[in-house]
Each structure stands twice: as structure tokens, then as C-alpha cells.
Design a protein around this motif. Structure first.
Motif, PDB file in Angstrom:
ATOM      1  N   THR A 112      39.680   8.288   6.660  1.00  0.00           N
ATOM      2  CA  THR A 112      38.533   8.506   5.768  1.00  0.00           C
ATOM      3  C   THR A 112      38.060   9.941   5.928  1.00  0.00           C
ATOM      4  N   THR A 130      30.990   5.683   8.497  1.00  0.00           N
ATOM      5  CA  THR A 130      32.106   4.938   7.903  1.00  0.00           C
ATOM      6  C   THR A 130      32.155   3.542   8.500  1.00  0.00           C
ATOM      7  N   PRO A 159      35.940  -0.116  -0.346  1.00  0.00           N
ATOM      8  CA  PRO A 159      36.804   0.307   0.753  1.00  0.00           C
ATOM      9  C   PRO A 159      37.733  -0.779   1.290  1.00  0.00           C
ATOM     10  N   THR A 219      42.046   4.805  -0.651  1.00  0.00           N
ATOM     11  CA  THR A 219      40.874   3.945  -0.696  1.00  0.00           C
ATOM     12  C   THR A 219      39.897   4.412  -1.772  1.00  0.00           C
ATOM     13  N   ASP A 220      39.157   3.451  -2.295  1.00  0.00           N
ATOM     14  CA  ASP A 220      38.084   3.700  -3.243  1.00  0.00           C
ATOM     15  C   ASP A 220      36.772   3.612  -2.473  1.00  0.00           C
ATOM     16  N   PRO A 221      35.963   4.683  -2.446  1.00  0.00           N
ATOM     17  CA  PRO A 221      34.710   4.648  -1.692  1.00  0.00           C
ATOM     18  C   PRO A 221      33.797   3.498  -2.088  1.00  0.00           C
ATOM     19  N   ASP A 222      33.903   3.048  -3.345  1.00  0.00           N
ATOM     20  CA  ASP A 222      33.045   1.957  -3.809  1.00  0.00           C
ATOM     21  C   ASP A 222      33.581   0.583  -3.397  1.00  0.00           C
ATOM     22  N   GLY A 235      34.523  10.194   2.040  1.00  0.00           N
ATOM     23  CA  GLY A 235      34.386   8.767   1.767  1.00  0.00           C
ATOM     24  C   GLY A 235      35.660   8.108   1.295  1.00  0.00           C
ATOM     25  N   MET A 236      36.664   8.908   0.960  1.00  0.00           N
ATOM     26  CA  MET A 236      37.944   8.341   0.526  1.00  0.00           C
ATOM     27  C   MET A 236      39.048   8.876   1.436  1.00  0.00           C
TER      28      MET A 236
END
Length: 216
Positions: free
Chosen positions: A99, A15, A172, A167-170, A150-151
């Protein structure tokens, strides 16, 4: 060393934490104060890492802390509960994020967070009707969430209470607040569960102590 530190991000369990974030509430730039894992012990032989936590603080917190804590080493600060109490209660904006490393239903996540936060509030004699309402509001935010690796949720603590988003993993670093809880005691108690007296992430406390000791 201190100016260089402010340019350094961290990577923990894959992360990435950039050296700074822009608050979606105030549009201020906040610096990376630290990050660390949260582990859960399954049994005496097995411990798993379930989440990674990140913490960003407004620059003004350094002035707030410097008079009392300047000159102390990271290992000294790590042991000082009052140091982290001063961080939690500092009148400055803070972002703290979670995360996920393992998938978890939002309801399961919020249940444990609420238990810990309620305990902190009760221990400080701060659990009143308004705080109970804040806990209920917090719970509802996770009812339809499926937290995937990841989110995860992020929080913005300020003088007006707590902003909450996911959060959006794409993207962050693209933080968007989805809801607000106007209770400062609740916001402080939530942060305390992470880096207070009995933290879910001792690793985060250690990292914050090391980084802030170089800045104070």
C-alpha cells in the motif's frame, strides 16, 4: 490466545489489514500473518516511510512450519533466516500486498522491485531464461500505472506462479487478479525481497515472527 489472534486485524500508518482475506485465485480464506512498513533512508538524519506491506497465509502453512519451529518465541524466529525461507518455499497459497503512502509512477516502483528480485534469483543461482521473461512480464504490468497513496499492487503466490492485481482504496478487500506470471521461482524471489535475508521491510519480518510464534 492463538484463536483470538486470528480474529485480530492490524492498523499500520492508517492502513487497515483485516484478520482474513479471500483469495481471488482459489477462494480460500487466508489469515493475517503480519504487516509492516518499508522505510527509505534519504540521508543519515532523514528516513521516510513509503509503503506498508501486508501478508496473508493459508492455514496449512502452520502445519508445514510447526514441526521445526513450534515453541520458539517471536524474537527467536525473527532472527532465523531459515524460518522465513521455509515460509517462502511452503507449498501453500500466500497473499502479499503493498500500500503506497507516497505517490510513485508505476515504472519507478517496478524498476526497484525488479532489481531486488533479480538479485535474489541470481544469488540463489535461479536466474534463467524463464525468470528473465517473468521479470519482463512483471515490468509491463506497471507501465501505465500511477500508484497513489492508499492503493498499490497485491500478489497471490501459489503452485502455479504469481497472480498480480491492484487494490482499490474504496474496496481494499475486493481483490481482482489482472494478470498472472507462471513462474514459481519468480514468485518466491519477490516474496523474499520483502521478508527474506535482506528484506525491504524488517518490520514485517518482526510482526510475522511474533504472530506466527503464537500460532505454532
Amino acid at each position: 490466545m492463538a484463536p483470538e489472534l486470528l480474529k485480530q486485524g492490524l492498523v499500520i500508518e492508517g492502513t487497515q489489514f483485516p484478520p482474513g482475506l479471500t483469495s481471488p485465485v482459489s477462494q480460500k480464506s487466508l489469515f493475517l500473518a503480519g504487516a509492516g512498513v518499508r522505510n527509505i533512508q534519504i540521508n543519515p538524519q532523514v528516513t521516510i516511510t513509503v509503503t506498508v506491506l501486508g501478508f496473508y497465509f493459508e492455514d496449512g502453512i502452520l502445519k508445514h512450519l510447526s514441526g521445526k519451529w513450534s515453541g520458539k518465541s517471536g524474537s527467536e524466529l525473527e532472527k532465523e533466516d531459515d524460518f522465513f525461507t521455509d515460509i517462502i518455499n511452503a507449498p501453500s497459497e500466500k497473499i502479499f500486498s503493498v500500500t503506497m503512502l507516497k505517490p510513485l509512477p508505476g515504472t519507478d516502483f517496478s524498476k526497484k522491485v525488479m532489481e531486488n528480485t533479480k538479485q535474489v534469483l541470481a544469488e540463489s543461482n535461479s536466474l534463467g531464461e524463464d525468470e528473465e521473461k517473468a521479470i519482463e512480464e512483471f515490468s509491463k504490468l506497471f507501465e501505465d500505472q500511477a500508484l497513489k497513496p492508499g492503493m498499490g499492487p497485491f500478489y497471490v503466490s501459489s503452485s502455479s506462479g504469481l497472480g498480480v492485481g491492484f487494490t482499490d482504496p474504496d474496496e481494499p478487500s475486493n481483490l481482482k487478479i489482472s494478470s498472472s506470471i507462471g513462474n514459481v521461482k519468480f514468485a518466491n524471489a519477490l516474496l523474499s525481497t520483502m521478508i527474506g535475508k535482506n528484506p525491504v521491510s524488517p518490520a514485517s519480518k518482526a510482526c510475522i515472527a511474533q504472530r506466527l510464534s503464537a500460532l505454532l
